[in-house]
Every structure is written in structure tokens, then in C-alpha cells.
Design a protein around this motif. Structure first.
Motif, PDB file in Angstrom:
ATOM      1  N   GLN A 192       0.704  -1.269   0.285  1.00 20.90           N
ATOM      2  CA  GLN A 192      -0.100   0.077  -0.058  1.00 20.90           C
ATOM      3  C   GLN A 192       1.073   1.310  -0.208  1.00 20.90           C
ATOM      4  O   GLN A 192       0.600   2.309  -0.835  1.00 20.90           O
ATOM      5  CB  GLN A 192      -1.067  -0.032   1.127  1.00 20.90           C
ATOM      6  CG  GLN A 192      -2.079  -1.054   1.131  1.00 20.90           C
ATOM      7  CD  GLN A 192      -2.780  -1.171   2.470  1.00 20.90           C
ATOM      8  OE1 GLN A 192      -2.537  -0.466   3.509  1.00 20.90           O
ATOM      9  NE2 GLN A 192      -3.913  -2.067   2.251  1.00 20.90           N
ATOM     10  N   LEU A 241      -0.551  16.438  -1.501  1.00 24.52           N
ATOM     11  CA  LEU A 241       0.726  15.505  -1.768  1.00 24.52           C
ATOM     12  C   LEU A 241       1.620  15.235  -0.776  1.00 24.52           C
ATOM     13  O   LEU A 241       2.237  14.459  -0.317  1.00 24.52           O
ATOM     14  CB  LEU A 241       1.299  15.787  -3.151  1.00 24.52           C
ATOM     15  CG  LEU A 241       0.415  15.474  -4.326  1.00 24.52           C
ATOM     16  CD1 LEU A 241       1.214  15.707  -5.672  1.00 24.52           C
ATOM     17  CD2 LEU A 241       0.208  13.888  -4.493  1.00 24.52           C
ATOM     18  N   GLN A 292       1.951  15.070 -12.639  1.00 28.82           N
ATOM     19  CA  GLN A 292       0.908  15.960 -12.937  1.00 28.82           C
ATOM     20  C   GLN A 292       0.768  17.356 -12.635  1.00 28.82           C
ATOM     21  O   GLN A 292       0.590  18.207 -13.683  1.00 28.82           O
ATOM     22  CB  GLN A 292      -0.470  15.236 -12.772  1.00 28.82           C
ATOM     23  CG  GLN A 292      -0.752  13.933 -13.414  1.00 28.82           C
ATOM     24  CD  GLN A 292      -1.890  13.176 -12.794  1.00 28.82           C
ATOM     25  OE1 GLN A 292      -2.653  13.832 -12.038  1.00 28.82           O
ATOM     26  NE2 GLN A 292      -2.214  12.189 -13.148  1.00 28.82           N
ATOM     27  N   ASN A 303       0.072  13.801   2.346  1.00 29.69           N
ATOM     28  CA  ASN A 303      -0.096  12.192   2.251  1.00 29.69           C
ATOM     29  C   ASN A 303       1.455  11.560   2.060  1.00 29.69           C
ATOM     30  O   ASN A 303       1.443  10.609   2.720  1.00 29.69           O
ATOM     31  CB  ASN A 303      -0.715  12.120   0.666  1.00 29.69           C
ATOM     32  CG  ASN A 303      -2.037  12.524   0.751  1.00 29.69           C
ATOM     33  OD1 ASN A 303      -2.717  12.460   1.964  1.00 29.69           O
ATOM     34  ND2 ASN A 303      -2.459  12.769  -0.472  1.00 29.69           N
ATOM     35  N   ASP A 325       2.290   1.562  -3.425  1.00 28.72           N
ATOM     36  CA  ASP A 325       1.246   2.007  -4.281  1.00 28.72           C
ATOM     37  C   ASP A 325       1.076   3.579  -4.176  1.00 28.72           C
ATOM     38  O   ASP A 325       0.795   4.642  -5.031  1.00 28.72           O
ATOM     39  CB  ASP A 325      -0.013   1.262  -4.182  1.00 28.72           C
ATOM     40  CG  ASP A 325       0.255  -0.158  -4.825  1.00 28.72           C
ATOM     41  OD1 ASP A 325       1.180  -0.392  -5.303  1.00 28.72           O
ATOM     42  OD2 ASP A 325      -0.788  -0.926  -4.223  1.00 28.72           O
ATOM     43  N   GLY A 326       0.945   3.924  -2.936  1.00 24.53           N
ATOM     44  CA  GLY A 326       0.830   5.429  -2.380  1.00 24.53           C
ATOM     45  C   GLY A 326       1.905   6.499  -3.006  1.00 24.53           C
ATOM     46  O   GLY A 326       1.775   7.357  -3.488  1.00 24.53           O
ATOM     47  N   ARG A 327       3.269   5.944  -2.857  1.00 31.84           N
ATOM     48  CA  ARG A 327       4.219   6.511  -3.255  1.00 31.84           C
ATOM     49  C   ARG A 327       4.316   6.745  -4.829  1.00 31.84           C
ATOM     50  O   ARG A 327       4.593   7.811  -5.498  1.00 31.84           O
ATOM     51  CB  ARG A 327       5.453   5.877  -2.663  1.00 31.84           C
ATOM     52  CG  ARG A 327       5.710   5.943  -1.212  1.00 31.84           C
ATOM     53  CD  ARG A 327       7.176   5.814  -1.057  1.00 31.84           C
ATOM     54  NE  ARG A 327       7.316   6.027   0.457  1.00 31.84           N
ATOM     55  CZ  ARG A 327       7.550   7.039   1.141  1.00 31.84           C
ATOM     56  NH1 ARG A 327       7.295   8.279   0.529  1.00 31.84           N
ATOM     57  NH2 ARG A 327       7.720   7.154   2.411  1.00 31.84           N
ATOM     58  N   GLU A 328       3.730   5.429  -5.541  1.00 37.13           N
ATOM     59  CA  GLU A 328       3.629   5.850  -6.932  1.00 37.13           C
ATOM     60  C   GLU A 328       2.617   6.838  -7.265  1.00 37.13           C
ATOM     61  O   GLU A 328       2.759   7.645  -8.089  1.00 37.13           O
ATOM     62  CB  GLU A 328       3.506   4.451  -7.561  1.00 37.13           C
ATOM     63  CG  GLU A 328       4.394   3.383  -7.641  1.00 37.13           C
ATOM     64  CD  GLU A 328       3.981   2.176  -8.174  1.00 37.13           C
ATOM     65  OE1 GLU A 328       2.946   2.127  -8.410  1.00 37.13           O
ATOM     66  OE2 GLU A 328       4.842   1.058  -7.947  1.00 37.13           O
ATOM     67  N   GLN A 329       1.430   6.851  -6.419  1.00 37.69           N
ATOM     68  CA  GLN A 329       0.413   7.713  -6.794  1.00 37.69           C
ATOM     69  C   GLN A 329       1.044   9.144  -6.548  1.00 37.69           C
ATOM     70  O   GLN A 329       0.459  10.099  -7.398  1.00 37.69           O
ATOM     71  CB  GLN A 329      -0.801   7.266  -5.983  1.00 37.69           C
ATOM     72  CG  GLN A 329      -1.657   6.155  -6.173  1.00 37.69           C
ATOM     73  CD  GLN A 329      -2.659   5.802  -5.332  1.00 37.69           C
ATOM     74  OE1 GLN A 329      -2.777   6.480  -4.401  1.00 37.69           O
ATOM     75  NE2 GLN A 329      -3.509   4.915  -5.644  1.00 37.69           N
ATOM     76  N   THR A 361       3.998  10.185  -6.702  1.00 36.96           N
ATOM     77  CA  THR A 361       4.855  10.632  -7.993  1.00 36.96           C
ATOM     78  C   THR A 361       4.021  10.992  -9.165  1.00 36.96           C
ATOM     79  O   THR A 361       4.505  11.909 -10.023  1.00 36.96           O
ATOM     80  CB  THR A 361       5.644   9.358  -8.212  1.00 36.96           C
ATOM     81  OG1 THR A 361       6.460   8.798  -7.046  1.00 36.96           O
ATOM     82  CG2 THR A 361       6.736   9.509  -9.164  1.00 36.96           C
ATOM     83  N   ASP A 362       3.064  10.046  -9.500  1.00 35.33           N
ATOM     84  CA  ASP A 362       2.260  10.656 -10.764  1.00 35.33           C
ATOM     85  C   ASP A 362       1.565  11.741 -10.377  1.00 35.33           C
ATOM     86  O   ASP A 362       1.575  12.653 -11.325  1.00 35.33           O
ATOM     87  CB  ASP A 362       1.115   9.448 -10.620  1.00 35.33           C
ATOM     88  CG  ASP A 362       1.805   8.157 -11.395  1.00 35.33           C
ATOM     89  OD1 ASP A 362       2.925   8.140 -11.688  1.00 35.33           O
ATOM     90  OD2 ASP A 362       0.992   6.987 -11.075  1.00 35.33           O
ATOM     91  N   GLY A 363       1.033  12.028  -9.198  1.00 33.42           N
ATOM     92  CA  GLY A 363       0.594  13.439  -8.768  1.00 33.42           C
ATOM     93  C   GLY A 363       1.298  14.493  -9.124  1.00 33.42           C
ATOM     94  O   GLY A 363       1.267  15.760  -9.613  1.00 33.42           O
TER      95      GLY A 363
END
Length: 899
Positions: A130, A230, A144, A233, A133-137, A139-141
């Protein structure tokens, strides 16, 4: 004392039915008090005010919810395959049923506990995924946001460029307006209209530009807000990751702790009691054991561990009965009459019955451990038979010489009975001195043993004379009755042993005993574990299953308590547990560390440490010592560690006993030396007696170590798993063997002293005393060895080594030391053995152990040779064979005996 015992013997002879009935009534009263006041007997051994008990008390105070002892049950599939779901369900139902037992607080099954551990480990795995996955999200954020920021920055650049153009156009327009105004009226209306139209266009463009700036500002705020989210989080992920890693570290520390074996073929069930394990009633433990034995779980064996199933051993088992039978055979071979052989046995059984029932009547007031009454039975039977035998043998000898029955009973009681009293007093002193150790259960064992010896003395000097009177002349065989007054001539030695023989005997004896004692240099002490129980017992199977399926350390986990320098916050508990747990894990022989939790005020943290070795291994003992000296640096200072558990209890018991042993030896040996100096009126005789005892007891320790710790001849003595020697056995054996050794010393050397006092040379007196006393002492020693040896084959792992140690110790002391080494030493010492300062001889009381004054005061009838309790010397019976004078009579050295 001799006169008092003479009168007691005569009274018992005249009123034999009164004395017999009185003892039967006393037996009945003891039985009644036992039935009314007897309490439970504990199988656990504990010592107060030790480091282990202090940790246990601290845990009980700081962790009230965990207060109470625990017991372990082991479940194993019969085919060695994994539990089925149906079997798991039955095991859980069985454990749930134990909660109904009185004294049981709660139960827990290994399947649930193992599932919790597995779930926690899975949570770590899931949590890490988790977080990833959160770190990937995030990074994506952030990508963006970065892309949006780039677009926004480009729009800002365009706006700035448009603003610059508008500003330039406005400046040109303003210049044109200025020219037109300067022209005044000459400017045409058309020019004015153009200027106004241009201004309107610029204003419109400015409005568009302003609207664009507002949109960009709003977009920037959105980007900034998203960036903050971000960041927040990411911080949460960092915190979660830190907490997760701390949990992971704790789980890594405890990865080798399991409640279900890795092959899923064995599981552990735990019972928590409302009281400590030592205080749990035996009825509760027995009820759990009975349910385990009766459990009908298809394809599953249920074993109860030693902390629950260590029951109270039977006082008399098959082995003990065989020992008594051997004693009866020895009595018969010596006396050649069934009636005569029965009297010491009946007397001993009566004394044991009264002493045991009377002692156990106090078991509701004082905590008895299971071995205590058994030890009393051991001693009561052994000395009870011997003491009655000494008096009986003297009485038979006097009857054969023609003495009247009642007179013979009184005289036997006043002479041999007097020696019995002094010998028994030495044993009682040694046993009662165990109370100075400050160890309650040890002092109680000594007291109960002393009570057994005390009643053996009372029975021998009152009940035995009553039985002898009741039997009258039937105590002799028919042939002996027909030859009363016509005893055979008896020769006594008139020549001393050769000096070379004495030297060789002494050197060889010391060498042999020293060789036997060598294993004692490696003796280790400990408390019994399940491994020492019978192979077919539930405790043994539980111990072996735990060791094979979960590791040796599962049988003896350590409880470690860390005292923090100051209370910590809730947020710091996990981090502190990790810090201390990792420090504990760095110790050699630590297999796993499992945090138990923090106290309510968070100034103490408890851990369960699983050692690599078993509870009685050297490595675990070393680990306990290392943990107790270890200090762990934590926030705010240094945490100190306390340790509890079987291994730590072993260390504490051994340390406590080793500390009190010098004091105990000083008191026992000191008092006994005083008694022996008074009895023998000599300095060297008591010293040689004590030196001989040291040799025999060390040799018996060597035998104990070789058999029960090294496993030599293990198949003969039923030792399947060698282990350390019972921690309190050495001090118990020292006390008992010292008393018994002084008995044999008294019975043999008093004859030597009497012969010397009556004119024989010192070296000839040694032979005469040995000749006079060896027959009955040999029989007495064999009887005592038989009784003690019967306990070697007891079902109790605690009783076995005690029986062997005492039997082997008596064997060595009676036959090797008292009948070989002491005569050799006495021969080499010669007259100096009996030296004592005249001033001391004058002030010492004349205890007259042999009852010589009494014999002179009651010369009625003939007196035959007495092979009895130290009262025998050179008396030759009614028809002594003529002998030549002593080879070396006293030469100017007057014996100090004041007969």
C-alpha cells in the motif's frame, strides 16, 4: 541416659500391652489429625527473595491482567501430517472446556495465536504494498502538477507578452491622443473617432488579459493546494512506513516463535491460572491432566507439560516395597527367625506411619513439596529398621547367655538403646540444621526427616521392647532356646593388622574413592524438567514434541523485564520495544524475542526470550547471566534487565544453596565434632571420622554425576535423558549422610575405644572393635542401602537421584570408609588416636554411650558377645575361649576413659 532408657525398657516389658496400645492410639490420632487438617502438596519448587521471584512479583504488580501462572498442553497429529479443519475445531473445543475448571482464568489455542502472527506478518506485506502504491500515486500526482505548472507558466508568459503589447499600444494611443489634443479644433472628427475605437480595442484586450490572469491565479492556487495535499500524504506515508518498519522489526525478532509447528503437525495450547503456578491446587492440575488423558480427538495426541502434570509421587511404590523385602531377607538371614525379622520391620513401619501422618497434618499451614514426605519415609524406614535391630540383636545375645527376659530387655535398651539415642541425635542435628539455610522447603524437609528419625528412636526404645516382652523367649529359635547359657566360645583378635596392610588399604581406598569422585568436579545443578520424566509419561512426550517441532528453547522460555529510566509516551512504546528487543537479540544463544507489552504507566516493558538451548543447558544458563548484567541505552538513560524462567530459577537456587552451604557445614560439622569429642574423648577420632565422610560424600557425588548427568549406566538406572543434578540434592545428601556416617562411626569405633579403655593396646583394640561391630553394622548398612535403593526406581524424577545418592553414599561410607579406611587410620595413629588434654578430659561429661556403668550395676545373668550398636568389645560370653594377652599392652599411657 542409660539408666533412664533401662527403666523405660523395663516398663515397656512389664506393661507391653499398654505400650503397644498407646502407640496404636497415637497412630490413630495422627491419622485423625491428618484427615482433618491435611492440605494439598505442591510439586513445584520455589525459593522466595530470589532475583527470579522479584521479577515475578514485579510482573504481578505491573501487569495485573497477566497475573497468574501458565501451563502448556501440546497437541500432535498421530500420523505426522497437518491438522485438518475438523481436528483444529476439536482442539479448540477441548481447550474451551478447560475454562470451566476452578482456578483457570483463560485458555488460548495455538491455531488462533499463530493466525494472529501470520495476519500481522501479512499486514506488514500488505502495508508495504500500500505504501509503495501510495508513493507511486504521489509521484504521478507530482508529475501531473509539474506538467500543469509548466502549462500555467507558459500561459503566464503569454499573458505577460500580451500585457506588454497592450501597454505598448496604449502608449502609442496616448501619444496620438496628445497630438490630437494639441491640434485642438483643427483635428477632424474622424480622427477622434479612430482614437476612441482604438482605445475600446485596447480596453477589451485588457479585460481579456485580466480574466486570463484571474484564471491563472485560480489554477496556481489549485496546484499549490494539490501540492500541499501530496506533501501531507507523503508525510503520512513516511509515518506509516516508519511504524510499519518498527512492526516489521518486532516481527523479525519473533520470527522463530511459533504456536503451530512449521509442518502444521503440532500445536501449543496455553492455560492461564488465577494464581501462580506454585500456588495452583494439585486438584486443578490433576483435573486438567485427567481431561487430557481422556480426550478423544480423532488422530490427535494430547500431552500435558511438566508445569501441569508434575504430580505428587506415591510414598510407597513397587521399588520401595522391593527394598523393604530385601531388608526383610537380610534380617532373616542374620537372625534366622521370621518373628525376629518382623519386629524391626513392624517398628519401622509404625514409626514411619506416625511421623508421616503427624507431619502432613500441618500441610494446610505450611507448604509441603512432594519430595518432603517421601524423604521422611526413606529415613524413617531405614533408621527405624536399623535402630530396632541394634536393640533386638543385643537382647538376643543376652538371652542366649542366660539373662532374664525383662532384665535383658531393660539392659539392651540401656546399652544399645543409649547408642541409638546418641546416633539418632547426630542425624537429627544434621537434619534440623537445614533450617539455617533460610530456604523454606529445604528447612521443612530437614524438619520432617528429623521428626521421622525422632519417632524411630522413640519406637525403638519403647515399642520394640514391648514387642520383645510379648514374644518372650520365642524371639530365639528352638535350637537357641535349648542351648541357653551354653554359648559357643568366641575368639577375639589378639594381633593387630600389619602396618603395610594398613598403608596399602589407606592409599588404595583414598585412590579409589578419589577416582569415583572425579566426575563431581563437573557437577551441574538444576531443577527437574519434562525430559527427566518416564519415557511413556505425558510430560516427557510433551517436552520432546516441543523440542523436536518448535526448538529446545520452547521448553524453557525466559521472561525479561526492562526497567526504564523514566516513563515514556504512548507514541514511543513501539520504538523503545524495538531498541530493547534488538539489544536482547544480539546476545548469543537468543533464538527469538517477543514483546509482551508495556506496563500501564509505561515505565516497564516485558519480553519473552526464546533461547537456543533447553532450560537446563549450559548455553541458557550463560544467557541468563549475560542478560542480567546487560544494560540497554534508551531515550532518557539506561534500562536495566531482570530475568525469570526455569533457567534463571536454577541459577538462583544454586546460588542460594552455594551461599548457605559453608554456614551449614560449619554448624553441622561443628556440633557433630563436639558430640563425637564428648563420646570418644579424643581429638583425632572425630577429625578422621569427618575426613572419611568428606571422601565418601564426594565419591557419592561423583557417582551421581556420572549416572544422572553424564548418563553412564543410564539403561540400568533408568536415565534416558541425562540432566543436571537436582539443585538441593547435594546439601540434603550432606546432611543425611553426615548423620548416618557418624552413626556407623559410633557403632564401630566405640567398640575400639572400649577395648582400649579396658587394657588392650591401641592397635589390637582397632581389630577387636571392628570384629565386635562389623556383623550388625554390615546388616544395618545393607538394610539401609536396600531401603534407599528401592527409591531409585520410583516414578518420580525427583526421588530417583535422592535414593541413589543416599544408597551409594551409605555403601561407600559403611564398607569403604568405616570398615576399611577408618581401621587403617586408627592403626597408623596408634595411641595418639585417643589423646586428649587432661584438663579437657576432666571437664568433659561422661556420656557413657555404651552403658558400661549400667552393665556393672546390673550384672545378673551371663552376657554374651554383643555385635550390636557400638556396645560390643572383647566380651566373650559365658564360655569365652582362652586367649593370649594383648600383644602390645599400654606402655605407660593410661587410657582417659573414665569407666
Amino acid at each position: 541416659m542409660a539408666g533412664l532408657l533401662y527403666r523405660l525398657g523395663r516398663f515397656s516389658a512389664r506393661r507391653h500391652w499398654l505400650v503397644i496400645i498407646a502407640w496404636v492410639v497415637i497412630m490413630g490420632i495422627a491419622g485423625l489429625t491428618y484427615s482433618l487438617f491435611a492440605g494439598s502438596i505442591s510439586s513445584s519448587i520455589s525459593i522466595p527473595n530470589t532475583k527470579t521471584s522479584q521479577v515475578q512479583d514485579e510482573l504481578a504488580d505491573k501487569f495485573p491482567s497477566a497475573n497468574g501462572g501458565t501451563g502448556t498442553l501440546v497437541f500432535a497429529t498421530t500420523d505426522g501430517k497437518a491438522f485438518t479443519s475438523a481436528q483444529e475445531s476439536e482442539v479448540k473445543d477441548f481447550l474451551d472446556g478447560l475454562e470451566d475448571e476452578s482456578g483457570v482464568k483463560s485458555v488460548s489455542d495455538g491455531f488462533t495465536l499463530q493466525q494472529r502472527l501470520d495476519d500481522q506478518r501479512q499486514k506488514i506485506v500488505d502495508g508495504r504494498k500500500q505504501i509503495s502504491d501510495g508513493r507511486e500515486q504521489i509521484t504521478d500526482g507530482r508529475k501531473q502538477i509539474a506538467d500543469g505548472q509548466d502549462q500555467l507558466d507558459a500561459q503566464k508568459a503569454q499573458l505577460e507578452s500580451g500585457q506588454a503589447k497592450i501597454d505598448q499600444a496604449q502608449a502609442q494611443l496616448d501619444a496620438q491622443k496628445a497630438q490630437a489634443q494639441a491640434a485642438g479644433a483643427a483635428a477632424s472628427a474622424a480622427a477622434q473617432a479612430q482614437l476612441q475605437q482604438a482605445q475600446a480595442q485596447i480596453d477589451a484586450q485588457q479585460q481579456q488579459l485580466t480574466a486570463g490572469e484571474q484564471q491563472i491565479t485560480a489554477a496556481q492556487k489549485t496546484i499549490d493546494a494539490n501540492t500541499e495535499k501530496l506533501d501531507a500524504n507523503e508525510q503520512k506515508l513516511d509515518d506509516s512506513e516508519q511504524e510499519l518498519e518498527q512492526g516489521s522489526k518486532l516481527l523479525d525478532l519473533s520470527k522463530d516463535i511459533r504456536f503451530v509447528s512449521s509442518n502444521d503437525a503440532a500445536a501449543i495450547g496455553t492455560v492461564q491460572f488465577t494464581k501462580s503456578t506454585y500456588e495452583v491446587p494439585q486438584t486443578t492440575k490433576q483435573a486438567i491432566s485427567d481431561k487430557a488423558d481422556a480426550a478423544k480427538i480423532s488422530g490427535v495426541d494430547v500431552y500435558v507439560s511438566n508445569d501441569i502434570a508434575q504430580g505428587v509421587p506415591s510414598i510407597l511404590g513397587p521399588g520401595e516395597i522391593i527394598g523393604v523385602i530385601i531388608a526383610a531377607i537380610v534380617l532373616f538371614l542374620m537372625l534366622r527367625t521370621v518373628i525376629g525379622a518382623a519386629i524391626p520391620l513392624v517398628s519401622a513401619v509404625l514409626g514411619v506411619g506416625v511421623a508421616t501422618l503427624a507431619s502432613l497434618s500441618f500441610s494446610s499451614l505450611v507448604e509441603f513439596i512432594s519430595v518432603t514426605p517421601v524423604l521422611g519415609v526413606m529415613l524413617g524406614l531405614a533408621v527405624g529398621i536399623d535402630y530396632s535391630l541394634f536393640i533386638l540383636n543385643r537382647h538376643r545375645t543376652q538371652l542366649k547367655a542366660g539373662m532374664d527376659v525383662h532384665e535383658s530387655i531393660g539392659l539392651a535398651n540401656g546399652t544399645s538403646g543409649n547408642a541409638v539415642v546418641f546416633a539418632g541425635t547426630t542425624v537429627i542435628v544434621a537434619l534440623l540444621a537445614l533450617n539455617i539455610t533460610g530456604i523454606p522447603f529445604l528447612g521443612l524437609m530437614g524438619t520432617v526427616g528429623a521428626v521421622a528419625v525422632f519417632f524411630a528412636i522413640l519406637i525403638a526404645t519403647s515399642f520394640t521392647p514391648a514387642l520383645l516382652s510379648l514374644l518372650g523367649m520365642r524371639i530365639l529359635r528352638r535350637k537357641e532356646r535349648e542351648r541357653i547359657g551354653n554359648t559357643d566360645s568366641i575368639r577375639v583378635p589378639n594381633a593387630p593388622m600389619s602396618t603395610w596392610r594398613a598403608v596399602i588399604t589407606l592409599v588404595a581406598g583414598i585412590a579409589v574413592l578419589g577416582t569415583i569422585a572425579l566426575p563431581a568436579t563437573q557437577m551441574r545443578l538444576g531443577l527437574p524438567t519434562g525430559a527427566s520424566e518416564a519415557v511413556d509419561s505425558s510430560q516427557y512426550k510433551a517436552y520432546k514434541t516441543l523440542s523436536d517441532e518448535f526448538g529446545a528453547g520452547q521448553n524453557g522460555p525466559l521472561l525479561v523485564v526492562a526497567d526504564l529510566p523514566e516513563a515514556i509516551s504512548k507514541d514511543d512504546v513501539t520504538a523503545t520495544e524495538v531498541t530493547i528487543g534488538q539489544a536482547l537479540a544480539k546476545n548469543d544463544d537468543v533464538k527469538a524475542v517477543l514483546p509482551i507489552g508495556a506496563s500501564k504507566d509505561r515505565d516497564i516493558i516485558a519480553f519473552q526470550v526464546k533461547p537456543a538451548g533447553g532450560p537446563d543447558s549450559v548455553s541458557t544458563e550463560r544467557l541468563v547471566q549475560d542478560l542480567r548484567t546487560q544494560q540497554v541505552s534508551v531515550d532518557g538513560g539506561t534500562a536495566t534487565l531482570g530475568v525469570a524462567g526455569n533457567a534463571s530459577a536454577n541459577i538462583d537456587v544454586s546460588e542460594k544453596l552455594s551461599n548457605v552451604l559453608p554456614l551449614y557445614l560449619a554448624v553441622v560439622v561443628g556440633l557433630s565434632l563436639v558430640i563425637l569429642i564428648i563420646v570418644f574423648r579424643s581429638f583425632l577420632v572425630p577429625i578422621t571420622a569427618t575426613a572419611g565422610f568428606i571422601l565418601s560424600v564426594l565419591a557419592s557425588f561423583g557417582g551421581l554425576t556420572a549416572i544422572y548427568q553424564f548418563g553412564w549406566l543410564g539403561s540400568v538406572f533408568g536415565v534416558h535423558d541425562p540432566a543436571p543434578i537436582l539443585s538441593f540434592l547435594p546439601i540434603i545428601e550432606i546432611g543425611i549422610l553426615f548423620g548416618l556416617a557418624m552413626d556407623y562411626q559410633l557403632f564401630l569405633v566405640s567398640g575400639m575405644r572400649e577395648a582400649y579403655a579396658h587394657g588392650a593396646s591401641a592397635k589390637v583394640a582397632v581389630q577387636r572393635g571392628l570384629h565386635a561391630g562389623r556383623a550388625v553394622v554390615t546388616a544395618a548398612a545393607i538394610i539401609m542401602i536396600s531401603v534407599f535403593a528401592g527409591f531409585i526406581f520410583s516414578d518420580s524424577s525427583t526421588i530417583k537421584p535422592i535414593g541413589f545418592g543416599l544408597a551409594f553414599g551409605v555403601l561407600l561410607d559403611a564398607f569403604a570408609v568405616r570398615m576399611l579406611l577408618i581401621p587403617a587410620i586408627m592403626h597408623l595413629l596408634g595411641r595418639s588416636a585417643w589423646w586428649i588434654p587432661k584438663w579437657l578430659d576432666r571437664i568433659l561429661p561422661d556420656v557413657d554411650v555404651e552403658g558400661a556403668k549400667l552393665e556393672r550395676a546390673h550384672p545378673s545373668g551371663g552376657r554374651g558377645s554383643d555385635a550390636g550398636a557400638g556396645a560390643g568389645s572383647e566380651r566373650h560370653g559365658a564360655h569365652a575361649a582362652p586367649v593370649e594377652p594383648d600383644a602390645n599392652p599400654h606402655e605407660g599411657h593410661t587410657p582417659t576413659h573414665r569407666a
